[in-house]
Design a protein around this motif. Structure first.
Motif, PDB file in Angstrom:
ATOM      1  N   THR A  80      58.497  55.476   4.779  1.00  0.00           N
ATOM      2  CA  THR A  80      56.911  55.507   5.366  1.00  0.00           C
ATOM      3  C   THR A  80      57.141  53.834   4.991  1.00  0.00           C
ATOM      4  OG1 THR A  80      55.300  55.943   5.745  1.00  0.00           O
ATOM      5  CG2 THR A  80      55.629  56.121   3.846  1.00  0.00           C
ATOM      6  N   ASP A  81      55.947  53.490   5.666  1.00  0.00           N
ATOM      7  CA  ASP A  81      55.534  51.456   5.402  1.00  0.00           C
ATOM      8  C   ASP A  81      53.661  52.415   5.139  1.00  0.00           C
ATOM      9  OD1 ASP A  81      54.569  52.109   7.857  1.00  0.00           O
ATOM     10  OD2 ASP A  81      55.682  50.110   8.490  1.00  0.00           O
ATOM     11  N   TYR A  82      53.029  53.767   4.990  1.00  0.00           N
ATOM     12  CA  TYR A  82      52.441  54.378   5.218  1.00  0.00           C
ATOM     13  C   TYR A  82      51.753  53.455   3.807  1.00  0.00           C
ATOM     14  CZ  TYR A  82      48.204  56.392   5.399  1.00  0.00           C
ATOM     15  OH  TYR A  82      46.798  56.975   5.876  1.00  0.00           O
ATOM     16  N   ALA A  83      50.103  53.408   3.639  1.00  0.00           N
ATOM     17  CA  ALA A  83      49.967  52.821   2.255  1.00  0.00           C
ATOM     18  C   ALA A  83      49.889  54.146   1.247  1.00  0.00           C
ATOM     19  CB  ALA A  83      49.005  52.585   2.199  1.00  0.00           C
ATOM     20  N   VAL A  84      51.491  54.555   0.847  1.00  0.00           N
ATOM     21  CA  VAL A  84      50.895  55.818  -0.313  1.00  0.00           C
ATOM     22  C   VAL A  84      50.990  55.235  -1.650  1.00  0.00           C
ATOM     23  CG1 VAL A  84      52.149  57.829  -0.742  1.00  0.00           C
ATOM     24  CG2 VAL A  84      52.448  56.933   1.270  1.00  0.00           C
ATOM     25  N   ILE A 102      58.803  58.417  -0.368  1.00  0.00           N
ATOM     26  CA  ILE A 102      57.736  58.549  -1.049  1.00  0.00           C
ATOM     27  C   ILE A 102      57.972  60.023  -1.468  1.00  0.00           C
ATOM     28  CG2 ILE A 102      55.652  56.790  -0.415  1.00  0.00           C
ATOM     29  CD1 ILE A 102      55.135  59.265   1.713  1.00  0.00           C
ATOM     30  N   TYR A 103      58.933  60.511  -0.798  1.00  0.00           N
ATOM     31  CA  TYR A 103      59.004  62.438  -1.122  1.00  0.00           C
ATOM     32  C   TYR A 103      60.500  62.483  -0.679  1.00  0.00           C
ATOM     33  CZ  TYR A 103      58.585  67.368  -1.463  1.00  0.00           C
ATOM     34  OH  TYR A 103      58.162  68.613  -1.498  1.00  0.00           O
ATOM     35  N   LYS A 141      51.765  66.242   0.006  1.00  0.00           N
ATOM     36  CA  LYS A 141      50.903  65.598   0.373  1.00  0.00           C
ATOM     37  C   LYS A 141      50.777  63.926  -0.007  1.00  0.00           C
ATOM     38  CE  LYS A 141      48.970  70.018  -1.607  1.00  0.00           C
ATOM     39  NZ  LYS A 141      47.738  70.689  -3.373  1.00  0.00           N
ATOM     40  N   ILE A 142      50.074  63.780   0.657  1.00  0.00           N
ATOM     41  CA  ILE A 142      49.769  62.113   0.585  1.00  0.00           C
ATOM     42  C   ILE A 142      49.254  61.624  -0.619  1.00  0.00           C
ATOM     43  CG2 ILE A 142      48.741  59.741   1.272  1.00  0.00           C
ATOM     44  CD1 ILE A 142      51.220  60.403   2.572  1.00  0.00           C
ATOM     45  N   GLU A 143      47.905  62.552  -1.155  1.00  0.00           N
ATOM     46  CA  GLU A 143      47.133  62.258  -2.554  1.00  0.00           C
ATOM     47  C   GLU A 143      46.826  63.794  -3.021  1.00  0.00           C
ATOM     48  OE1 GLU A 143      43.604  60.256  -1.051  1.00  0.00           O
ATOM     49  OE2 GLU A 143      44.454  58.369  -1.458  1.00  0.00           O
ATOM     50  N   GLY A 190      64.680  56.921  -9.671  1.00  0.00           N
ATOM     51  CA  GLY A 190      63.580  57.335 -10.065  1.00  0.00           C
ATOM     52  C   GLY A 190      62.854  58.177  -8.765  1.00  0.00           C
ATOM     53  N   THR A 191      61.965  59.077  -9.540  1.00  0.00           N
ATOM     54  CA  THR A 191      61.138  59.792  -8.903  1.00  0.00           C
ATOM     55  C   THR A 191      60.162  59.506  -7.494  1.00  0.00           C
ATOM     56  OG1 THR A 191      61.632  61.378 -10.460  1.00  0.00           O
ATOM     57  CG2 THR A 191      60.200  61.820  -8.659  1.00  0.00           C
ATOM     58  N   PRO A 192      60.060  59.395  -6.743  1.00  0.00           N
ATOM     59  CA  PRO A 192      58.993  59.164  -5.762  1.00  0.00           C
ATOM     60  C   PRO A 192      57.734  59.537  -5.719  1.00  0.00           C
ATOM     61  CG  PRO A 192      61.148  60.381  -3.931  1.00  0.00           C
ATOM     62  CD  PRO A 192      61.408  60.285  -5.716  1.00  0.00           C
ATOM     63  N   ALA A 193      56.555  58.944  -5.232  1.00  0.00           N
ATOM     64  CA  ALA A 193      55.677  58.971  -5.515  1.00  0.00           C
ATOM     65  C   ALA A 193      54.774  60.346  -5.241  1.00  0.00           C
ATOM     66  CB  ALA A 193      54.365  57.940  -4.933  1.00  0.00           C
ATOM     67  N   ARG A 194      55.215  60.929  -4.409  1.00  0.00           N
ATOM     68  CA  ARG A 194      54.408  61.937  -3.414  1.00  0.00           C
ATOM     69  C   ARG A 194      55.508  63.864  -4.164  1.00  0.00           C
ATOM     70  NH1 ARG A 194      50.283  62.224  -5.590  1.00  0.00           N
ATOM     71  NH2 ARG A 194      50.002  63.811  -4.293  1.00  0.00           N
ATOM     72  N   SER A 195      57.012  63.584  -5.311  1.00  0.00           N
ATOM     73  CA  SER A 195      57.785  63.948  -5.969  1.00  0.00           C
ATOM     74  C   SER A 195      57.406  65.023  -7.007  1.00  0.00           C
ATOM     75  CB  SER A 195      58.906  63.798  -5.572  1.00  0.00           C
ATOM     76  OG  SER A 195      59.670  63.376  -4.154  1.00  0.00           O
TER      77      SER A 195
END
Length: 210
Positions: A80-84, A102-103, A141-143, A190-195
């Protein structure tokens, strides 16, 4: 027996590491096609890319696009280009898309698992409408927040962003093998931010789909 178990555990760990490294090589070499507006774009070795939603996309259009995803086993990446927060944690990308990974997850049914992540309400309603259909749990989850996760990319604030999926099909794979593939992906990009990084899992029953 103690010495024998120690040997087997050591050999299992070494094999798991070897498999993860082989998966990392595969993912680094994989050629992911650009996202298509008119349907899934397939490349060799079971790689599928699909644009799921662009700003203002209707729920009906998103549902049709999700319905075109593979329904078998594999690893998938939500982009996504959503601000995660921390979206740059993974270097995986699709050229020209501007989207961040992101996941990344795995499933015995990529289509339904992705549906549960990004159109969570529709997924839960679908499960409720079918007798003996037990929904999955633990959606992304996004956050960090209480609850089981899941979101709806057709509702604010997510419907102002672009969302897409890259799927790597793994026909007849088991859960342990797919978890090693996830770790191989993380090793490559690298592991995506929400994984989260998958734990090392037993290697038994690799040849039996689960």
């Amino acid at each position: 027996m103690k010495d024998l178990m120690g040997e087997f555990i050591e050999r299992q760990s070494a094999l798991a590491t070897e498999i993860e490294n082989r998966f990392a090589e595969y993912f680094r070499a994989a050629v992911v096609p650009p996202f298509g507006d008119n349907g899934p774009v397939r490349a060799g070795y079971g790689i599928v890319s699909r644009l799921l939603a662009s700003p203002g996309c209707s729920a009906e259009a998103v549902a049709k696009r999700i319905a075109q995803l593979p329904s078998g086993q594999g690893v998938y990446v939500i982009m996504t280009d959503y601000a995660v927060p921390g979206a740059g944690a993974s270097s995986f990308g699709v050229p020209g898309s501007g989207l961040k990974a992101i996941y990344r997850g795995h499933s015995s049914n990529i289509r339904e698992r992705v549906m549960g992540h990004v159109t969570h309400g529709a997924y839960m309603a679908m499960c409720a409408s079918k007798k003996d259909k037990k929904p999955w749990s633990a959606f992304f989850k996004i956050e960090d927040a209480p609850g089981d996760g899941g979101l709806d990319i057709t509702s604010a604030p997510y419907n102002g962003a672009t969302w897409a999926i890259v799927a790597f099909e793994m026909k007849d794979s088991t859960r342990p093998l797919r978890e090693l593939a996830e770790n191989g992906f993380s090793g490559a990009f690298g592991t995506p931010a929400r994984s989260v990084k998958e734990p090392n899992t037993p290697l038994a029953n690799f040849a039996v789909a689960a």
